[in-house]
Design an enzyme around this catalytic site. Structure first.
Site, PDB file in Angstrom:
ATOM      1  N   ARG A 103       3.987 -49.993 -16.646  1.00  0.00           N
ATOM      2  CA  ARG A 103       4.747 -50.656 -15.569  1.00  0.00           C
ATOM      3  C   ARG A 103       4.294 -52.007 -15.412  1.00  0.00           C
ATOM      4  NH1 ARG A 103       3.689 -48.077  -9.861  1.00  0.00           N
ATOM      5  NH2 ARG A 103       1.656 -49.196 -10.043  1.00  0.00           N
ATOM      6  N   ARG A 137      -3.386  -1.508  -6.343  1.00  0.00           N
ATOM      7  CA  ARG A 137      -2.792  -2.620  -6.116  1.00  0.00           C
ATOM      8  C   ARG A 137      -3.279  -3.714  -7.184  1.00  0.00           C
ATOM      9  NH1 ARG A 137      -5.716  -4.614  -0.646  1.00  0.00           N
ATOM     10  NH2 ARG A 137      -7.877  -4.954  -1.433  1.00  0.00           N
ATOM     11  N   TYR A 142      11.254 -35.284 -17.922  1.00  0.00           N
ATOM     12  CA  TYR A 142       9.746 -35.014 -17.966  1.00  0.00           C
ATOM     13  C   TYR A 142       9.212 -35.132 -16.702  1.00  0.00           C
ATOM     14  CZ  TYR A 142       9.292 -40.056 -18.110  1.00  0.00           C
ATOM     15  OH  TYR A 142       9.230 -41.443 -17.863  1.00  0.00           O
ATOM     16  N   LYS A 158       0.783  -1.263  -0.040  1.00  0.00           N
ATOM     17  CA  LYS A 158       0.061   0.062   0.162  1.00  0.00           C
ATOM     18  C   LYS A 158       1.055   1.329   0.037  1.00  0.00           C
ATOM     19  CE  LYS A 158      -3.481   0.085   2.849  1.00  0.00           C
ATOM     20  NZ  LYS A 158      -5.070   0.318   2.606  1.00  0.00           N
ATOM     21  N   MET A 176      -5.174  -7.276   8.743  1.00  0.00           N
ATOM     22  CA  MET A 176      -4.686  -6.503   9.757  1.00  0.00           C
ATOM     23  C   MET A 176      -5.652  -5.165  10.274  1.00  0.00           C
ATOM     24  SD  MET A 176      -0.630  -6.878   9.176  1.00  0.00           S
ATOM     25  CE  MET A 176      -1.001  -6.273   7.491  1.00  0.00           C
ATOM     26  N   GLU A 205      12.098 -45.785  -6.762  1.00  0.00           N
ATOM     27  CA  GLU A 205      10.924 -45.551  -5.597  1.00  0.00           C
ATOM     28  C   GLU A 205      11.628 -46.277  -4.433  1.00  0.00           C
ATOM     29  OE1 GLU A 205       7.344 -47.496  -6.903  1.00  0.00           O
ATOM     30  OE2 GLU A 205       8.321 -49.052  -7.767  1.00  0.00           O
ATOM     31  N   ARG A 236      -0.560 -48.110 -15.523  1.00  0.00           N
ATOM     32  CA  ARG A 236      -0.442 -49.051 -14.397  1.00  0.00           C
ATOM     33  C   ARG A 236      -1.278 -50.346 -14.772  1.00  0.00           C
ATOM     34  NH1 ARG A 236      -1.338 -44.106 -10.593  1.00  0.00           N
ATOM     35  NH2 ARG A 236      -2.436 -43.874 -12.734  1.00  0.00           N
ATOM     36  N   GLY A 253       9.539 -42.930  -8.839  1.00  0.00           N
ATOM     37  CA  GLY A 253       7.905 -43.097  -8.294  1.00  0.00           C
ATOM     38  C   GLY A 253       8.234 -42.268  -6.876  1.00  0.00           C
ATOM     39  N   THR A 254       7.807 -41.201  -6.845  1.00  0.00           N
ATOM     40  CA  THR A 254       7.837 -40.340  -5.672  1.00  0.00           C
ATOM     41  C   THR A 254       6.764 -40.761  -4.590  1.00  0.00           C
ATOM     42  OG1 THR A 254       6.756 -38.401  -6.808  1.00  0.00           O
ATOM     43  CG2 THR A 254       9.099 -38.377  -6.812  1.00  0.00           C
ATOM     44  N   ASN A 255       5.965 -41.200  -4.774  1.00  0.00           N
ATOM     45  CA  ASN A 255       4.986 -41.603  -3.823  1.00  0.00           C
ATOM     46  C   ASN A 255       5.504 -42.655  -2.907  1.00  0.00           C
ATOM     47  OD1 ASN A 255       3.100 -40.216  -5.213  1.00  0.00           O
ATOM     48  ND2 ASN A 255       1.850 -41.725  -5.860  1.00  0.00           N
ATOM     49  N   ASP A 256       6.117 -43.583  -3.508  1.00  0.00           N
ATOM     50  CA  ASP A 256       6.876 -44.613  -2.663  1.00  0.00           C
ATOM     51  C   ASP A 256       8.292 -44.147  -2.213  1.00  0.00           C
ATOM     52  OD1 ASP A 256       4.681 -46.421  -3.008  1.00  0.00           O
ATOM     53  OD2 ASP A 256       5.881 -48.161  -3.672  1.00  0.00           O
ATOM     54  N   GLY A 287      -7.636  -7.637   4.898  1.00  0.00           N
ATOM     55  CA  GLY A 287      -8.778  -7.759   5.963  1.00  0.00           C
ATOM     56  C   GLY A 287      -8.379  -8.307   7.272  1.00  0.00           C
ATOM     57  N   ARG A 313      -3.195   2.828   8.738  1.00  0.00           N
ATOM     58  CA  ARG A 313      -3.481   1.767   7.905  1.00  0.00           C
ATOM     59  C   ARG A 313      -2.252   0.827   7.805  1.00  0.00           C
ATOM     60  NH1 ARG A 313      -7.916   2.666   4.202  1.00  0.00           N
ATOM     61  NH2 ARG A 313      -8.642   4.880   4.390  1.00  0.00           N
ATOM     62  N   SER A 349      12.192 -43.767 -13.866  1.00  0.00           N
ATOM     63  CA  SER A 349      10.946 -42.909 -13.423  1.00  0.00           C
ATOM     64  C   SER A 349      10.883 -42.731 -12.090  1.00  0.00           C
ATOM     65  CB  SER A 349       9.847 -43.230 -14.189  1.00  0.00           C
ATOM     66  OG  SER A 349       8.692 -42.598 -14.039  1.00  0.00           O
ATOM     67  N   CYS A 374       6.928 -39.945 -11.809  1.00  0.00           N
ATOM     68  CA  CYS A 374       5.588 -40.365 -12.153  1.00  0.00           C
ATOM     69  C   CYS A 374       4.711 -40.390 -10.860  1.00  0.00           C
ATOM     70  CB  CYS A 374       5.548 -41.560 -13.040  1.00  0.00           C
ATOM     71  SG  CYS A 374       6.276 -43.023 -12.046  1.00  0.00           S
ATOM     72  N   HIS A 419      -8.110 -28.540  10.144  1.00  0.00           N
ATOM     73  CA  HIS A 419      -8.168 -30.184   9.814  1.00  0.00           C
ATOM     74  C   HIS A 419      -8.939 -30.517   8.586  1.00  0.00           C
ATOM     75  CE1 HIS A 419      -9.713 -34.075   9.812  1.00  0.00           C
ATOM     76  NE2 HIS A 419      -8.395 -34.488  10.047  1.00  0.00           N
TER      77      HIS A 419
END
Lengths: 940, 940
Positions: free
Chosen positions: A671, A342, A913, A28, A109, A806, A572, A827-830, A107, A98, A825, A893, A464
């Site tokens: 896979r 702004r 990729y 501001k 502050m 993975e 899969r 497997g970032t989940n595992d 809103g 202000r 590749s 992946c 939550h």
């Protein structure tokens, strides 16, 4: 710490700052300085810096030395410019105080208006304005605002006095009150302050200013502000600036007014001045919604000259900032004042349209346009959303209920349900459910999973409900404080309306709105999103990362391709196994597998033994071999096993043909089977109950025997930790016939299509490799099969062979693994699960969300890639892998492939990729371009 | 490959080689050369090098160019020395052709004796020896041996002819056959060879030699040899040398003989000549056990001069090699010939005694002594073992049944059982069981777990039974080929003896012996193992690594201390929870925890909310807070929870006092609660069956309701992958009262003992940390408690705070974690599980053993630390951790802490200590010293 040199500069007049000083002056303050410099009509004022705020905290809530003096000096300068005196009874200067941080926190502050009033200056104001009522009104507003913000007295207590006065005066609106009424209000307000604080309301304008500045500093660390920063990932150490601005009054008659306007429509992005205006009003009246504002065009009618001046200013500001502006203005007795400008907040589609339009208008470059749209935002453009006309209709019918926090985007309608268990029950009948709770906790998660959307009365953006809903990808409106939820009675109320269980409501998680009744949703058509398609085509020019998609079926692959996927990074095969007509065959195979493989292993073992046997052992070994062969030849399980595999081979060949056809000319990474086989069998617990029942009843011995056999088979396959058990490549190594079937299906599909002239590019991927030998063995097996199929079909299709990374050990030994893999590749989940030793299924409900809420983890690592841990493994693997094989193709992946922050990391560490769910392909294209641009900036 | 220059040297006369040429000449060849050089009586001969063997394979089983010519030249030299001619009918030279690799592989490869015989040379031999019968006997032995080794004809066929002849001649022993009989045998042997090979038996001595050399080369790669090398980790590319040695004959009358002797007793290590001798016999007669040999002392009686000569030679050899020797000798007509000398194989206790004695004799240095004993071997010294006297008694009673492969050390007696299921059943009644199987497979593992020992008829050192038994630490005798196991009939036979199910047998996995009947075992007393204690004291002087122990109870700690542990590296508090009187209290705590913690979290949340609330929100928040407080105050679960914790606090305080007392003056690392809480509850499946039964029967509604509640509680806590779930430090973060109770117990115990004047050194260890914030929070909590307890008890005990590193992410971010940890302890069990993504419980039975058998993994990574993967993480963590905190103390407390190879790695990467089970402490002390010595050698 307390030795701050008083020579440091803590205060800047608007005439002294400029647009590059956002860090110091806040958004501001920088905007006001900028406009002042550009010669626009801005009321005189000054800014106390964010540094002063931080010092204030460092000094234990004390002004840094010199700050107050600099503020007084600046105030003198403002007095000079305004031609008024702060606290001067004859010609009083009033100011607003202000907050204004670097990043807009609307809103969150506090602000105090009309500061500088006391009984003396009120009289001066009355004289100058010639309006006694106006002066009393300003005074009572000041007392109320100051008391609430600075003295911490509940605003409602002041409202109550005002309401009572109105009732007594039989006044309907505030404006119906006379000066006499307001004079009474002021004196009662002062009494209230004395009662609550034990002291009189501060009359000294400088004392008022000092307290207000402290209050604004303090508001940087109120809970709302902290939550907002946590949610929006704004650092907590930036501090807020404080702007002291000469008051101008829009409520000085019909030649006065106030308004808010955008240079472009923030909802659609359309290039037209868009905003609201209220004659004879102050800004807070607009916000309070007491009077309905008019569209900005009304100003053109009422004050054509002022309107034209404003239009010109708006145009100049947009040109100056090269972005759509959100402006506040006030007209005091025919004179226009700009109070704020702004960058305009905007919807996803507006963001895209503005960005593309501005490039076409020559206002910004393509690169700038790409950086104007938050990649995650465009997800909304592809989600089903409410039909706006239907929404408006409901609004007109008065079915709008309330607005809460837009905690998780998307639109959902359904029956109101209050208990998570009941949500499951109703949902299991195929009905849509909105789970309504005062707030949620981990026990409610199963109900949240069953519901189409979640609505809570309490809790902010990191509550939550909000965190879980975003995790689940479900719409959520949280902290909708207008709601009174009575779970026991099965109803909630808004004002005086009561909504009972089973009534239908609609929630818009993108806007935070809640409606009574059902609103139809519409699926956006990607092909009609002209601006988005244009923007993404620019992204494609700039990004270095490829964007592929995870798709298991031809229909998903087709959608991914429409969204711009350049390949399938993860197909899969197990999802195909779950289809209804196949599951019985899959189960037959699984139940026959142990005996069949044991017999085969025995044969193989005996053959090896025979080859190695000494002369005098040979006879006995031959005998045993013959016996084993006999057992094998007559085994029903062996027949079942190969019978089932033959049927699955046919299905899978057709599956792969379908995907390869859709993805003609593009790579498709298939896979091999990954999940533990028991996932395809009936659940152990259910069987256990059935068997127990049958056993006690004793009336169906045959059925009991059959179930018992099945129970035993399932029991034999159960695992304590299936995620770390017999799955991934381990399956194919222990049951080589399954691997062979799958590889044969892939190759047969590819070869047959190739014969039809279709360009097929299969890539075979091995899951859960931890040791190079696993990969080597599967590759040997595969190569045999390639030879076989090539001979059978009579054509040869080029293919690639690679592996998931993975398991931490695969990353750590990527140099060895790259010997046998043409691509990696991640497997970032595992990989996240094993690197953290956290089972996502178990953790999210039980402790992971708490970890995030309690800041033990900065974010949910399953959503945003953990750079320090998982990322470090990825970097190691990339470096080691490329050392062995410089042309190794590397992608990701896991779900992170669709998350912008994770995509940026993938770009930084040099992946080739990312592969993500089809709906996230557009996000990934944009995020990849943004990552490339950020890289160029970093390198500068 | 085929361009090997023929100038290369492939052949060395015994006079040309020496002891430093083991790589090239093999152990036997180097020993013979050495003895020749020393002027000992060795028959002339030469050695074809191991390089020739490797070249032979590289050339597709062809002699390398030049080798054969060099061999012929050497043969000519041998003829000259021996004064005989190879193939000379008048004065024939006969030779033996013997394998001999760098490392001894006894019995694994082949040997041919009496080579050079044909009808002509047989006549010459008869003439020279003056013994027709002797010459025919030599000839028939040659034909039989050559045919079996070189021509691959089953030896049994020759035995059959011999037996038939003996029967016809009514001869009892071979020696009862006359020359005429043997002449007939020779001609029938030749007919058999012709029938089997289609060709006559080769008469040309040079052709015989050529074929025999090829056969010895080939035997390097027979299955037995490959298995042996795999098991003993001998590289496969060493190749074998071939020794051609002039034949000398011990069967030329009563002034001839043959024997084997050790310079020290290989069973006890006692310093005395120990061995066996047979008059008028050839070596194979000793091996075949047809005649019972006499003790070596008999030679002193029969040929005192030769005996004295032999004693002198033995002394010289031991002095030369500075190690106990295993020697073969032959006496031909009163003249002694040495045929072999090699380092003597010895039992564990002999190894220790010899090593210590030799130092005391000044023969070797302490360092050499430490390297003479294989660290793992000394485990046997501490295991219960059979009472040797009882064993001998059984042997004399004829209860010795058979000898198999000593596949896994230890001694066990028990009832014979053939089915794994039955093994479980019998064992569950508290009876000892020996599982007897033809061979085992993964389906048998549950039975192996139940059994005290395992006996199989088939399979080698790497068979399933052997690998699993070693993994389980159970005695196993494998590949006991004399056994015929009939599982169906429930019995096994040895020769004509039949042993039925439930009869008792005893197996000695250390020797491979099997006895009928029960043999009492004796527990060795460490304090009486004088030599071992001496050796370990030397180890302590040399090792750099500390050796600590894992112990949960005072009795284990005391044992560990006796074995030399310098601290407790892992005291698992959960084991204390499982004790019978505590389990109900633990369960009460667990079942009350969810409600209690939820109510507390709610209170905490509301207090935070109140603090942050704006004035007008405060009233409502206060109301909700009061409600929540009311709920909390009246909750039975809260009472249960804190009641149980208070009881546990008392128990645990006493537990820790017990351990601290025993370990006075030494550090004790206490790990806070680690396993998921549901491990302490009844099993879900059992409850499910009970509830189902109660439900159907319907006759105990109250009991049903109670069980249903318990079932629900257990169901709520179940996890899909408990290893990756709510356990470790996550537990304490979610249930802080448990952590507080444990920390309070540790500190109270320490402070109270300290007040008594006892030197207590507690170290508190946090399990399963993955993110530094977890550690930081627990540390904050701990420090509060320290303050509290210190004030209460009035003394202050210094303590340390540290963490397990058992999650890959902890290793990867060890620099951050070291900020809050004074020590690291690698939990290599879990670290291996997560790094490989392998659940040990699930994997060992299902695929891990197969992985090891199929060489997919070089070893079971849960036994031998995986250096490339897990080891890399450890190295990273050490480096990162010490970067932050140079004095960080680092140890390992997984099972690998007791494995010598893993200990070597721990030494190499600079850990401070290893902690292992008490019984492994002596191993670790020795292995640590060996690692230090190896390091010194490497650095040279």
């Amino acid at each position: 710490m307390a030795t701050i040199e008083s020579a440091r500069r803590w205060v800047y007049l608007f005439t002294q700052g400029d647009t590059n000083m956002r860090d110091l002056l806040g958004g501001k303050g920088a905007g006001l300085a900028d406009m002042t410099k550009a010669g626009l009509p801005v009321p005189p004022g000054f800014t106390i810096t964010t540094e002063a705020c931080n010092q204030y905290y460092d000094l234990g809530e004390d002004f840094p030395p010199g700050m107050w003096k600099q503020a007084i000096d600046a105030l003198r300068e403002v007095e000079r410019e305004a031609g008024k005196g702060f606290g001067d009874p004859l010609n009083p200067l009033l100011v607003s105080v202000r907050s204004g941080a670097k990043f807009s926190m609307p809103g969150m502050m506090d602000t105090v208006l009309n500061l500088g009033l006391n009984e003396d200056t009120r009289q001066g104001l009355a004289r100058l304005s010639g309006d006694e009522r106006f002066a009393y009104d300003a005074y009572r507003r000041f007392i109320q605002g100051f008391s609430s913000v600075v003295l911490n007295i509940d605003s409602k207590e002041f409202e109550a006095i005002l309401e009572e006065t109105k009732e007594r005066a039989r006044a309907k609106l505030d404006t119906d009150l006379t000066a006499t009424h307001l004079k009474d209000v002021v004196s009662r307000f002062k009494e209230l302050v004395k009662a609550r604080t034990g002291k009189g309301f501060p009359d000294d304008p400088l004392e008022q200013l000092r307290l207000a500045i402290k209050a604004v500093f303090a508001s940087w660390n109120n809970k709302r502000a902290i939550d907002y920063r946590n949610f929006n990932r704004i650092p907590h150490d930036l501090g807020t600036a404080v702007n002291i601005v000469t008051m101008v009054f829009g409520n000085m008659g019909s030649d006065s007014g106030t308004g808010v306007a955008f240079t472009r429509d923030p909802a659609t992005g359309e290039k037209r001045l868009y905003g609201e205006y209220l004659t004879n009003a102050q800004g807070e009246d607009v916000v309070a919604g007491i009077r309905t504002p008019q569209p900005i065009m009304a100003l053109a009618q009422e004050m054509p000259q002022v309107y034209q001046q404003f239009v010109n200013i708006a145009r100049r500001l947009e040109l100056h900032y090269r972005d759509a502006q959100d402006m506040e203005f006030t007209i005091e007795r025919g004179k226009l004042y700009m109070l704020q400008t702004r960058s305009a907040k905007r919807t996803a589609s507006a963001a895209v349209k503005m960005a593309v339009d501005m490039v076409e208008e020559g206002l910004i470059t393509k690169e700038a346009a790409l950086q104007r749209v938050e990649a995650n935002q465009i997800y909304q453009l592809l989600l089903p959303r409410f039909d706006e006309e239907a929404k408006d209709r409901l609004r007109r019918q008065g079915s709008f209920l309330a607005k809460g926090l837009n905690a998780s985007p998307g639109a959902a309608s359904g029956k109101v349900v209050f208990h998570p268990g009941r949500a499951e029950e109703v949902a299991s009948r195929g009905e849509s459910v909105i789970l309504v709770r005062p707030e949620t906790n981990p026990d409610d998660v199963h109900g949240m999973i069953a519901a189409k959307g979640i609505l809570t009365a309490r809790g902010g953006a990191t509550s939550h409900a909000a965190v879980v809903a975003r995790g689940l990808g479900k719409p959520c409106v949280a902290g909708c404080e207008a709601l009174r939820v009575d779970v026991e009675e099965g109803r909630f109320s808004v004002d005086n309306r009561v909504i009972s269980e089973n009534e239908e409501i609609s929630i818009d998680g993108t806007t935070g709105e809640v409606f009574l009744g059902r609103i139809p949703t519409i699926d956006p058509k990607f092909s009609e999103e002209r601006e988005l398609i244009t923007l993404l085509s620019w992204a494609d020019e700039i990004r270095r990362l490829g964007v592929w998609a995870n798709a298991d079926y031809p229909r998903d692959a087709a959608r991914a391709r429409e969204f711009g996927a350049e390949g399938i990074g993860l197909c899969r095969t197990e999802h195909m196994f779950f289809e209804e007509e196949r599951l019985p065959i899959v189960r037959q195979m699984i139940l026959a597998a142990p005996e069949a493989t044991a017999l085969e292993d025995e044969l193989a073992r005996l053959r090896r033994e025979l080859a190695a046997a000494s002369e005098h052992q040979k006879g006995e070994v031959k005998k045993r071999l013959a016996e084993a062969q006999g057992k094998y030849d007559t085994s029903h399980k062996v027949k079942d096993y190969y019978g089932a595999l033959a049927q699955l081979l046919k299905f899978q060949t057709e599956d792969f043909k379908g995907i390869f056809r859709v993805m003609e000319g593009k790579p498709v990474v298939v896979r091999l089977l990954d999940p533990p086989l028991h996932e395809f069998l009936p659940r152990y617990e259910e069987l256990l109950v059935e068997v127990t029942e049958l056993r006690i009843r004793g009336d169906h011995p045959a059925q009991l025997a059959e179930k018992e056999e099945l129970l035993q088979a399932v029991a034999d396959m159960r695992e304590a930790n299936p995620m770390l058990g017999l799955r991934g490549c381990r399956l194919g190594l222990m049951n080589s016939a399954i691997n062979e079937m799958q590889v044969r299906a892939i190759l047969t599909a590819a070869c047959e299509l190739s014969k039809e002239g279709i360009d097929v590019r299969p890539e075979i991927m091995i899951p859960l490799v931890g040791h190079v030998n696993e990969l080597r063995l599967v590759r040997e097996q595969l190569e045999k099969m390639v030879k076989k199929v090539t001979e059978e079909v009579g054509v040869m299709v080029p293919y690639k062979f690679g592996t998931m990374i993975e398991v931490p050990r695969a990353a750590l030994t990527a140099d060895e693994i790259a010997e046998y893999a043409q691509f990696f590749s991640f497997g970032t989940n595992d990989l996240t699960q094993t690197t953290f030793a956290i089972s996502r299924d178990d953790a999210e409900g039980k402790f992971l969300l708490q970890y995030v809420q309690r800041n033990i983890l900065p974010e949910n690592p399953f959503q945003v890639l953990d750079r320090k841990g998982v990322g470090k493994l990825i970097e190691m693997a990339v470096e080691l892998g490329r050392k062995t094989r410089p042309d190794l193709k590397i992608g990701v992946c896991g779900e992170h492939g669709g998350d912008p922050s994770s995509i940026e990391f993938c770009h930084q560490v040099g992946l080739d990729y990312v592969s993500c769910s089809p709906f996230r392909v557009p996000i990934a294209r944009l995020a990849a371009a943004q990552a490339a641009l950020a890289g160029v900036e970093r390198d500068r």
